[in-house]
Design a protein around this motif. Structure first.
Motif, PDB file in Angstrom:
ATOM      1  N   CYS A   1       0.807  -1.227   0.000  1.00  0.00           N
ATOM      2  CA  CYS A   1       0.000   0.000   0.000  1.00  0.00           C
ATOM      3  C   CYS A   1       0.839   1.276   0.000  1.00  0.00           C
ATOM      4  O   CYS A   1       0.284   2.372   0.097  1.00  0.00           O
ATOM      5  CB  CYS A   1      -0.930  -0.012   1.215  1.00  0.00           C
ATOM      6  SG  CYS A   1      -2.134  -1.364   1.175  1.00  0.00           S
TER       7      CYS A   1
ATOM      8  N   ALA B   1      -0.389   3.745  -2.576  1.00  0.00           N
ATOM      9  CA  ALA B   1      -1.846   3.867  -2.725  1.00  0.00           C
ATOM     10  C   ALA B   1      -2.303   5.290  -2.440  1.00  0.00           C
ATOM     11  O   ALA B   1      -1.764   5.968  -1.573  1.00  0.00           O
ATOM     12  CB  ALA B   1      -2.556   2.905  -1.777  1.00  0.00           C
ATOM     13  N   GLY B   2      -3.314   5.730  -3.166  1.00  0.00           N
ATOM     14  CA  GLY B   2      -3.885   7.053  -2.947  1.00  0.00           C
ATOM     15  C   GLY B   2      -4.616   7.139  -1.615  1.00  0.00           C
ATOM     16  O   GLY B   2      -4.581   8.154  -0.938  1.00  0.00           O
ATOM     17  N   ARG B   3      -5.321   6.079  -1.252  1.00  0.00           N
ATOM     18  CA  ARG B   3      -6.042   6.015   0.028  1.00  0.00           C
ATOM     19  C   ARG B   3      -5.383   4.936   0.878  1.00  0.00           C
ATOM     20  O   ARG B   3      -5.881   3.823   0.988  1.00  0.00           O
ATOM     21  CB  ARG B   3      -7.516   5.700  -0.214  1.00  0.00           C
ATOM     22  CG  ARG B   3      -8.187   6.655  -1.172  1.00  0.00           C
ATOM     23  CD  ARG B   3      -9.377   7.425  -0.726  1.00  0.00           C
ATOM     24  NE  ARG B   3      -9.918   7.228   0.550  1.00  0.00           N
ATOM     25  CZ  ARG B   3     -11.191   6.929   0.778  1.00  0.00           C
ATOM     26  NH1 ARG B   3     -12.023   6.764  -0.217  1.00  0.00           N
ATOM     27  NH2 ARG B   3     -11.630   6.829   2.007  1.00  0.00           N
ATOM     28  N   GLN B   4      -4.244   5.285   1.455  1.00  0.00           N
ATOM     29  CA  GLN B   4      -3.417   4.315   2.163  1.00  0.00           C
ATOM     30  C   GLN B   4      -4.134   3.652   3.334  1.00  0.00           C
ATOM     31  O   GLN B   4      -4.007   2.448   3.534  1.00  0.00           O
ATOM     32  CB  GLN B   4      -2.132   4.973   2.630  1.00  0.00           C
ATOM     33  CG  GLN B   4      -1.019   3.992   2.830  1.00  0.00           C
ATOM     34  CD  GLN B   4       0.327   4.658   2.970  1.00  0.00           C
ATOM     35  OE1 GLN B   4       0.407   5.799   3.416  1.00  0.00           O
ATOM     36  NE2 GLN B   4       1.369   3.957   2.617  1.00  0.00           N
ATOM     37  N   ASP B   5      -4.917   4.410   4.083  1.00  0.00           N
ATOM     38  CA  ASP B   5      -5.623   3.833   5.234  1.00  0.00           C
ATOM     39  C   ASP B   5      -6.586   2.742   4.800  1.00  0.00           C
ATOM     40  O   ASP B   5      -6.667   1.682   5.402  1.00  0.00           O
ATOM     41  CB  ASP B   5      -6.333   4.919   6.042  1.00  0.00           C
ATOM     42  CG  ASP B   5      -7.324   5.732   5.224  1.00  0.00           C
ATOM     43  OD1 ASP B   5      -7.197   5.796   3.979  1.00  0.00           O
ATOM     44  OD2 ASP B   5      -8.242   6.327   5.824  1.00  0.00           O
ATOM     45  N   ARG B   6      -7.297   2.986   3.723  1.00  0.00           N
ATOM     46  CA  ARG B   6      -8.248   2.002   3.202  1.00  0.00           C
ATOM     47  C   ARG B   6      -7.512   0.783   2.634  1.00  0.00           C
ATOM     48  O   ARG B   6      -7.908  -0.355   2.848  1.00  0.00           O
ATOM     49  CB  ARG B   6      -9.103   2.666   2.134  1.00  0.00           C
ATOM     50  CG  ARG B   6     -10.287   1.879   1.722  1.00  0.00           C
ATOM     51  CD  ARG B   6     -11.235   2.788   0.997  1.00  0.00           C
ATOM     52  NE  ARG B   6     -11.785   2.084  -0.148  1.00  0.00           N
ATOM     53  CZ  ARG B   6     -12.546   2.629  -1.056  1.00  0.00           C
ATOM     54  NH1 ARG B   6     -12.809   3.917  -0.999  1.00  0.00           N
ATOM     55  NH2 ARG B   6     -13.039   1.921  -2.022  1.00  0.00           N
ATOM     56  N   CYS B   7      -6.433   1.034   1.915  1.00  0.00           N
ATOM     57  CA  CYS B   7      -5.624  -0.043   1.348  1.00  0.00           C
ATOM     58  C   CYS B   7      -5.089  -0.945   2.457  1.00  0.00           C
ATOM     59  O   CYS B   7      -5.181  -2.170   2.378  1.00  0.00           O
ATOM     60  CB  CYS B   7      -4.475   0.545   0.524  1.00  0.00           C
ATOM     61  SG  CYS B   7      -3.417  -0.699  -0.261  1.00  0.00           S
TER      62      CYS B   7
ATOM     63  N   LYS C   1      -6.255  -1.394   5.473  1.00  0.00           N
ATOM     64  CA  LYS C   1      -7.355  -2.106   6.119  1.00  0.00           C
ATOM     65  C   LYS C   1      -7.716  -3.366   5.340  1.00  0.00           C
ATOM     66  O   LYS C   1      -7.752  -4.463   5.889  1.00  0.00           O
ATOM     67  CB  LYS C   1      -8.581  -1.194   6.243  1.00  0.00           C
ATOM     68  CG  LYS C   1      -9.808  -1.899   6.770  1.00  0.00           C
ATOM     69  CD  LYS C   1     -11.014  -0.982   6.771  1.00  0.00           C
ATOM     70  CE  LYS C   1     -12.260  -1.727   7.208  1.00  0.00           C
ATOM     71  NZ  LYS C   1     -13.445  -0.868   7.164  1.00  0.00           N
ATOM     72  N   TYR C   2      -7.976  -3.210   4.048  1.00  0.00           N
ATOM     73  CA  TYR C   2      -8.415  -4.351   3.252  1.00  0.00           C
ATOM     74  C   TYR C   2      -7.291  -5.324   2.959  1.00  0.00           C
ATOM     75  O   TYR C   2      -7.509  -6.535   2.912  1.00  0.00           O
ATOM     76  CB  TYR C   2      -9.117  -3.882   1.976  1.00  0.00           C
ATOM     77  CG  TYR C   2     -10.462  -3.308   2.307  1.00  0.00           C
ATOM     78  CD1 TYR C   2     -11.497  -4.127   2.723  1.00  0.00           C
ATOM     79  CD2 TYR C   2     -10.696  -1.940   2.273  1.00  0.00           C
ATOM     80  CE1 TYR C   2     -12.734  -3.601   3.079  1.00  0.00           C
ATOM     81  CE2 TYR C   2     -11.919  -1.408   2.625  1.00  0.00           C
ATOM     82  CZ  TYR C   2     -12.942  -2.241   3.023  1.00  0.00           C
ATOM     83  OH  TYR C   2     -14.153  -1.734   3.376  1.00  0.00           O
TER      84      TYR C   2
END
Length: 89
Positions: A39, A42-48, A50-51
């Motif tokens: 991640c 990734a643009g949305r690291q927190d979401r990346c 998590k999943y």
């Protein structure tokens, strides 16, 4: 008699726990390091993260690189979200 059974059960539980806790910690460290790299761009690291963490815990693998390479881990590749899209980053 009852105290003996309880003591034996307690001892067995302690022994089993001593084997399971290090494996859980090692698994968590594995997923954390693999997902941090996966991640990193990734643009949305927190979401990346998590999943990726959810998928890693269930599949016990994370594809190499920051994207793609999902054929290295079919379980990770084949997980779907509620809308039918890929769940794992």
């Amino acid at each position: 008699m009852m105290k003996l059974k309880f003591s034996t059960l307690l001892l067995v539980a302690l022994v089993l726990t001593s084997f399971l806790i290090p494996a859980t910690i090692a698994g968590s460290e594995f997923c954390d390091s693999k997902c941090n790299f996966r991640c990193s761009k990734a643009g949305r690291q927190d979401r990346c993260l998590k999943y990726c963490g959810i998928c890693c815990a269930e599949c016990h693998c994370v594809p190499s690189g920051t994207s793609g390479n999902k054929d290295e881990c079919p379980c990770y590749r084949d997980k779907k979200n509620s809308k039918g899209g890929p769940k794992c980053p």
